[in-house]
Design an enzyme around this catalytic site. Sequence first.
Site, short mmCIF file in Angstrom:
data_model
loop_
_atom_site.label_atom_id
_atom_site.label_comp_id
_atom_site.label_asym_id
_atom_site.label_seq_id
_atom_site.Cartn_x
_atom_site.Cartn_y
_atom_site.Cartn_z
N CYS A 92 -11.15 -25.06 14.70
CA CYS A 92 -9.76 -24.86 14.28
C CYS A 92 -8.80 -25.46 15.31
O CYS A 92 -9.19 -25.76 16.44
CB CYS A 92 -9.47 -23.38 14.01
SG CYS A 92 -8.96 -22.43 15.46
N CYS A 99 -8.89 -23.80 18.70
CA CYS A 99 -10.12 -23.97 19.47
C CYS A 99 -10.38 -25.42 19.84
O CYS A 99 -11.17 -25.70 20.75
CB CYS A 99 -11.30 -23.41 18.67
SG CYS A 99 -11.09 -21.65 18.36
N CYS A 132 -15.85 -23.22 17.32
CA CYS A 132 -14.97 -23.32 16.15
C CYS A 132 -14.23 -24.65 16.22
O CYS A 132 -13.99 -25.18 17.31
CB CYS A 132 -14.00 -22.16 16.18
SG CYS A 132 -12.71 -22.23 14.93
N ASP A 143 0.86 -1.18 0.00
CA ASP A 143 0.00 0.00 0.00
C ASP A 143 0.91 1.24 0.00
O ASP A 143 2.11 1.15 0.27
CB ASP A 143 -0.91 -0.06 1.23
CG ASP A 143 -2.10 0.89 1.09
OD1 ASP A 143 -2.20 1.57 0.07
OD2 ASP A 143 -2.92 0.93 2.03
N ALA A 161 -11.84 3.12 -0.13
CA ALA A 161 -12.63 3.94 0.81
C ALA A 161 -13.98 3.33 1.15
O ALA A 161 -14.96 4.04 1.35
CB ALA A 161 -12.79 5.36 0.26
#
Lengths: 510, 510
Positions: free
Chosen positions: A280, A283, A278, A92, A195
């Site tokens: 994952c 978790c 979750c 960026d 934006a």
Amino acid sequence: MREHFEIQAQDAAGRIGELRVPRADVTVETPALMPVVNPNLITVDPARFPEFGAEVLITNSYIIRNDDDLREQALDEGLHEMLGFDGAIVTDSGSFQLAEYGEINVTTEEILDFQYRIGSDVGTPVDIPTPPDVERERAESELEETQKRLAAAEGVETGEMLVNAPVQGSTYPDLRESAAEHAYATNLDVFPVGAVVPLMNEYRYGDMVDVVAGAKRGLGADAPVHLFGAGHPMMFALAAAMGCDLFDSAAYALYARDDRYMTVRGTEHLDEMAYFPCSCPICTEHDPEEVRQLGDAAREELLAEHNLHVSFAEIRRIKQAIERGDLLELVEERARSHPAMLDGYRALLDHADQLEETDPASKDAFFYTSTESAQRPEVQRHRERLARLNPEGNVLLSEGSRREEYDASWRVKPPFGPYPRELSQTYPLTAETPDRMDRDGYEAAAKGVARLAALNPDTEFTLAHKGWPASALDYVPPRVDVVDLTLQSESVEDVESESADESDGGSSEE
Amino acid sequence: MREHFEIQAQDAAGRIGELRVPRADVTVETPALMPVVNPNLITVDPARFPEFGAEVLITNSYIIRNDDDLREQALDEGLHEMLGFDGAIVTDSGSFQLAEYGEINVTTEEILDFQYRIGSDVGTPVDIPTPPDVERERAESELEETQKRLAAAEGVETGEMLVNAPVQGSTYPDLRESAAEHAYATNLDVFPVGAVVPLMNEYRYGDMVDVVAGAKRGLGADAPVHLFGAGHPMMFALAAAMGCDLFDSAAYALYARDDRYMTVRGTEHLDEMAYFPCSCPICTEHDPEEVRQLGDAAREELLAEHNLHVSFAEIRRIKQAIERGDLLELVEERARSHPAMLDGYRALLDHADQLEETDPASKDAFFYTSTESAQRPEVQRHRERLARLNPEGNVLLSEGSRREEYDASWRVKPPFGPYPRELSQTYPLTAETPDRMDRDGYEAAAKGVARLAALNPDTEFTLAHKGWPASALDYVPPRVDVVDLTLQSESVEDVESESADESDGGSSEE
């Protein structure tokens, strides 16, 4: 044609694509999520990003350029070595800082040159991120300035580096569209819709959809689109269904720092969690109380890892849905995570015609799972296609069985409306629909009947329905005879199955 | 009171409970998923179940009793050692085999005694699983037989072992209700709703809801309820919202054997997958192509592990939702996974009065996320509570600001309807609603206005709305004056925020 982006599969306006990034010598499969790396504050080591599924990351060249140590290190080693990441790196430019602080000390030419010199794979000019809801005049004049900067960017020597062409225009969809047309006409490569963060922060997903739909109208299908600042997995499916290909997540780390836990349903605060909802690895191995007991750094890292896992799993889910052709079914579900997401989905369906352009004509199955399903592009397409058919004579449109006394005996099915029986096994008429159909579905079907009648003024129609509500029958013009099968003894024979009905000589009839 | 089951938290008719299982000396937190273990065919070693979150498993004592080796081993070592599992073990009786094959060679007394001797923690008599849609006479006579067997079970010496009291009654909700009353009146401990598997196999979730709602009406709140055979994570949230506490999954292993991959959205076939739409440890570390290349046993085990991960994550998600008070919001999402699940959710809302009995009066937030949200128990409750209020004189009900010329100036908000401004910050009136509200929401609000007017015949009402559709205004009785604020210059002042509006002396007015 933009040769660096190729579409592999489509569903609604969503697509799986391949973005070739020549400078990194990698091909990124889209939709792709780019974790944001703040070079001053590493939460998860970028060398580990491939574990989560990241093929591309994004970092900020403006921050690097303004920090003596980082600048020297980046110029010396290059970004890839500095971050320990072999995939594609997008940089960026400082536009965000411009929007936040009002000014920055670098030009488009300077920052692109710097990005090139530190080894960025996709650079970004300094565009003007016009906020939502400004006066049109301001949006227009700032857009003019952005467009000058895109022209400046075209003039910078950047070798194999791809360059972003941001699309601005505030909350004016027509400005977004013309901005996109202008950007697409440059020789730049990737198209961030800029934006939109303020809209997402204020949960204005309906407005976000209108803005993105405007930008998409101005871009060719071969334009890779980056929804700049979109980092919450809750809205990836909606954004992907509009045709966004790249997302970036600073949220995975920012949220973790603040003990916030992301899910596809929204955000939870660690302090308020009794269970990790979750599957994952984080978790599965920990519970919230354990994680609360950890020190700040360890807690932040585990939460950031969870946030990345849940985000990348959603990206895979979206890709699998595009392959399967059930992306809109996924959006249906995500629309229930927050009323603002429902606004987003309802706004998306306002653009059904735009989705319909790229939606495959045939898919696995259409699931009717809400009143919104009645507005889906497939319903609209079916209604349009009625113009290609030529029912003649005395035609029965029935939810029940065929009748010999008619010249033709068509089916009618909510939410689509009427169709010849030969089409019964074609998409979307193979749709699975609920037994407890809603009036929106019946009304959509009745509009189909009305359109067929309008298209064929010399044909006589009879509609034989099963208990449609008055609000649906109101759409049926008076010249169509209407019979309610649920009030007739005939309804007994209607229990025969549709397939049996099709097999007894159906195609010979019309 | 049944002392072995204690409710910790409630949402809709769902609850988090603690089931004390004295013989195993463990407390199982519900909703709980019990993996089914086929003692002849172990896919995932039960010793590993706690990794996934399992506190209880279920196995079949009939199969064990009929196999010489298994019988001797079970009698010799006991079930816990035989399976290598320290948690609670539930044993089925052979009723399923009875339903499948027409007869079995064991009585309730014999099988309960056997279960006790092999160390089962929760035993099951041989009930008669009456299928759906049978003649009422058959359902009644089989139910009578089941009830005899429950009586027989009460007479068996089973020490600390808990005993199931299955609730049958086919697809007759009133029979399910009386069967449940009878079962609840025994001294038995856990209440499986039986013979719903055929409904689930045929995706008749609406009928399943009606059957379970019937059974729930006949049981006390302290009765732990097992939805027998419910193993797909897609429907756990719906079943939990009805007040089911225990699920059992043979599907995790059966599906894996057939290369089927479960998700909360449905089932995918490994052959058709390009991506794993999941964050579990299996799906994070492998992709579908890798798993397809594995040998049968390894592939089956990985898929079974995934199926368990996704199932237990959904159980945690449900518990977290009950704690947060957003279980119905989760059901809203799951309802979009298949049209049959939408039928289930719509059927659930037909029982809104039943849900309302246990639904907490105050929660975090109400999210309006579909037309179904207008039927939620909170909307119904608000409408009922209007009877407690006494608006007098000339009363404005407005979506805009207060007006001095009225004796009282109430708010009106879809989908709830009218309420005094002092209640603005109380649940559910703090609801988040979409900008693109649907007619179902407006109509629900208009019904609230109509009810308030009916309750207060001597009060004069003016409704000041913002563009409500005619279908909603049709519910407002003619004696209520109606003003559309979007057609008035007054609407300019309505941009003032609700909170500002509350703060300027709101409570002094009425």
